[in-house]
Design a protein around this motif. Structure first.
Motif, mmCIF file in Angstrom:
data_model
loop_
_atom_site.group_PDB
_atom_site.id
_atom_site.type_symbol
_atom_site.label_atom_id
_atom_site.label_comp_id
_atom_site.label_asym_id
_atom_site.label_seq_id
_atom_site.Cartn_x
_atom_site.Cartn_y
_atom_site.Cartn_z
ATOM 1 N N VAL A 21 0.849 -1.188 0.000
ATOM 2 C CA VAL A 21 0.000 0.000 0.000
ATOM 3 C C VAL A 21 0.883 1.236 0.000
ATOM 4 C CG1 VAL A 21 -1.775 1.297 1.237
ATOM 5 C CG2 VAL A 21 -1.839 -1.211 1.231
ATOM 6 N N ALA A 24 0.596 4.531 3.002
ATOM 7 C CA ALA A 24 -0.161 3.745 3.977
ATOM 8 C C ALA A 24 -0.523 4.511 5.241
ATOM 9 C CB ALA A 24 0.628 2.491 4.343
ATOM 10 N N GLY A 29 -4.820 5.499 1.937
ATOM 11 C CA GLY A 29 -3.860 4.427 2.173
ATOM 12 C C GLY A 29 -4.096 3.723 3.499
ATOM 13 N N ALA A 32 -6.933 1.505 3.105
ATOM 14 C CA ALA A 32 -6.541 0.354 2.287
ATOM 15 C C ALA A 32 -5.823 -0.689 3.140
ATOM 16 C CB ALA A 32 -5.660 0.799 1.124
#
Length: 78
Positions: A21, A24, A29, A32
């Motif tokens: 990712v 992140a 992010g 995710a």
């Protein structure tokens, strides 16, 4: 919605796979990372820009974190 769309519809199934990712520790992010973990990803690697953001990515559920190097590889913070 963006994170779910990319992980589920575009990226295909993540269950049992490794997921990288980008960003992140950011809004999309970070979501995710969390969604990948919920979908059963084996490892979620958070690519971030600093050690502090790496720590945040791990708090969000990333199993590892690091930054991209000049050869476009994710490397761990030391």
């Amino acid at each position: 919605m963006t994170a779910l769309l990319v992980l589920d519809d575009v990226g295909g199934p993540v269950t049992g796979h490794n997921v990288l990712v980008e960003g992140a520790a950011g809004g999309v992010g970070g979501l995710a990372v969390q969604i990948a973990r919920l979908l059963g990803a084996r490892n979620v690697i958070g690519a971030v820009s600093s050690p502090d953001k790496g720590e945040l990515a791990r708090e969000l559920g990333a199993t590892e974190s690091g930054k991209r190097d000049m050869r476009n590889r994710c490397v761990r913070w030391r």
